[in-house]
Design an enzyme around this catalytic site. Structure first.
Site, PDB file in Angstrom:
ATOM      1  N   GLY A 220       0.817  -1.207   0.000  1.00 28.63           N
ATOM      2  CA  GLY A 220       0.000   0.000   0.000  1.00 28.63           C
ATOM      3  C   GLY A 220       0.848   1.253   0.000  1.00 28.63           C
ATOM      4  O   GLY A 220       2.072   1.196  -0.119  1.00 28.63           O
ATOM      5  N   ASN A 221       0.163   2.389   0.125  1.00 23.47           N
ATOM      6  CA  ASN A 221       0.853   3.668   0.098  1.00 23.47           C
ATOM      7  C   ASN A 221       0.004   4.737   0.764  1.00 23.47           C
ATOM      8  O   ASN A 221      -1.180   4.532   1.024  1.00 23.47           O
ATOM      9  CB  ASN A 221       1.202   4.063  -1.345  1.00 23.47           C
ATOM     10  CG  ASN A 221       0.071   3.755  -2.290  1.00 23.47           C
ATOM     11  OD1 ASN A 221      -0.960   4.397  -2.236  1.00 23.47           O
ATOM     12  ND2 ASN A 221       0.232   2.756  -3.133  1.00 23.47           N
TER      13      ASN A 221
ATOM     14  N   SER B 216       4.826   6.301  -5.850  1.00 23.65           N
ATOM     15  CA  SER B 216       4.165   5.000  -5.799  1.00 23.65           C
ATOM     16  C   SER B 216       3.626   4.642  -7.175  1.00 23.65           C
ATOM     17  O   SER B 216       3.130   5.498  -7.907  1.00 23.65           O
ATOM     18  CB  SER B 216       2.998   5.067  -4.806  1.00 23.65           C
ATOM     19  OG  SER B 216       2.134   3.976  -4.994  1.00 23.65           O
ATOM     20  N   SER B 217       3.700   3.376  -7.515  1.00 25.15           N
ATOM     21  CA  SER B 217       3.189   2.940  -8.812  1.00 25.15           C
ATOM     22  C   SER B 217       1.676   3.140  -8.912  1.00 25.15           C
ATOM     23  O   SER B 217       1.120   3.109 -10.003  1.00 25.15           O
ATOM     24  CB  SER B 217       3.545   1.466  -9.053  1.00 25.15           C
ATOM     25  OG  SER B 217       2.980   0.659  -8.047  1.00 25.15           O
ATOM     26  N   GLU B 218       1.031   3.360  -7.804  1.00 23.18           N
ATOM     27  CA  GLU B 218      -0.412   3.609  -7.789  1.00 23.18           C
ATOM     28  C   GLU B 218      -0.734   5.086  -7.594  1.00 23.18           C
ATOM     29  O   GLU B 218      -1.809   5.443  -7.128  1.00 23.18           O
ATOM     30  CB  GLU B 218      -1.056   2.745  -6.707  1.00 23.18           C
ATOM     31  CG  GLU B 218      -0.893   1.269  -7.038  1.00 23.18           C
ATOM     32  CD  GLU B 218      -1.336   0.353  -5.935  1.00 23.18           C
ATOM     33  OE1 GLU B 218      -1.103   0.668  -4.753  1.00 23.18           O
ATOM     34  OE2 GLU B 218      -1.911  -0.692  -6.254  1.00 23.18           O
TER      35      GLU B 218
ATOM     36  N   GLY C 114       8.300   1.177  -4.109  1.00 24.28           N
ATOM     37  CA  GLY C 114       9.213   0.103  -3.756  1.00 24.28           C
ATOM     38  C   GLY C 114      10.125   0.301  -2.567  1.00 24.28           C
ATOM     39  O   GLY C 114      11.065  -0.471  -2.403  1.00 24.28           O
TER      40      GLY C 114
ATOM     41  N   HIS D 282      -3.906   3.895   1.169  1.00 23.85           N
ATOM     42  CA  HIS D 282      -4.270   2.822   0.240  1.00 23.85           C
ATOM     43  C   HIS D 282      -3.577   1.564   0.740  1.00 23.85           C
ATOM     44  O   HIS D 282      -2.362   1.433   0.618  1.00 23.85           O
ATOM     45  CB  HIS D 282      -3.802   3.211  -1.165  1.00 23.85           C
ATOM     46  CG  HIS D 282      -4.068   2.161  -2.184  1.00 23.85           C
ATOM     47  ND1 HIS D 282      -3.808   2.361  -3.515  1.00 23.85           N
ATOM     48  CD2 HIS D 282      -4.554   0.907  -2.102  1.00 23.85           C
ATOM     49  CE1 HIS D 282      -4.128   1.283  -4.193  1.00 23.85           C
ATOM     50  NE2 HIS D 282      -4.569   0.382  -3.358  1.00 23.85           N
TER      51      HIS D 282
ATOM     52  N   HIS E 250      -3.469  -2.808   1.337  1.00 24.11           N
ATOM     53  CA  HIS E 250      -3.783  -4.089   0.738  1.00 24.11           C
ATOM     54  C   HIS E 250      -3.929  -5.165   1.814  1.00 24.11           C
ATOM     55  O   HIS E 250      -3.754  -6.341   1.525  1.00 24.11           O
ATOM     56  CB  HIS E 250      -2.676  -4.510  -0.228  1.00 24.11           C
ATOM     57  CG  HIS E 250      -2.497  -3.584  -1.379  1.00 24.11           C
ATOM     58  ND1 HIS E 250      -2.623  -3.999  -2.683  1.00 24.11           N
ATOM     59  CD2 HIS E 250      -2.228  -2.270  -1.430  1.00 24.11           C
ATOM     60  CE1 HIS E 250      -2.419  -2.974  -3.491  1.00 24.11           C
ATOM     61  NE2 HIS E 250      -2.168  -1.918  -2.750  1.00 24.11           N
TER      62      HIS E 250
END
Length: 107
Positions: free
Chosen positions: A4-5, A50-52, A21, A71, A73
């Site tokens: 998550g982030n 973040s990739s999201e 990452g 966010h 998971h």
């Protein structure tokens, strides 16, 4: 992954977001990435956001009242998000009371 982030809205058209990452235990303030919410988003910092990042970007653009986004998971939050009948999470833990309000809205 890091499961998550987190991001927070800043003054102007900017928000700060965790980098892609980087394990949380290694994270330092200087690693946080600044992004803008303009039509052509850019980022500022030495690491990639973040990739999201796009999820955060879209929420901040659509909801002016959004101040921060977590966010996650985790198993329980993923299961809770699948329950369409639930739109508010009641204050059942002291941290909800500390943060203010009687409930947490589910996105």
């Amino acid at each position: 992954g890091t499961s998550g982030n987190v991001s927070v809205r800043l003054d102007g058209p900017f928000f700060a977001i965790t980098p892609s990452g980087v394990p949380y235990e290694s994270l330092k303030p200087s690693m946080i990435v600044i992004m803008d919410t303009n039509d052509d988003p850019g980022y500022y910092g030495n690491l990639l956001p973040s990739s999201e990042w796009r999820i955060h970007y879209d929420i901040y653009r659509k909801f002016a009242e959004a101040r921060a986004i977590v966010h996650a998971h985790s198993t329980y939050s993923t299961a809770l998000s699948c329950c369409n009948e639930i739109t508010e999470i009641p204050a059942f833990h002291y941290m909800v009371a500390v943060a203010g309000g009687k409930s947490i809205s589910k996105a």
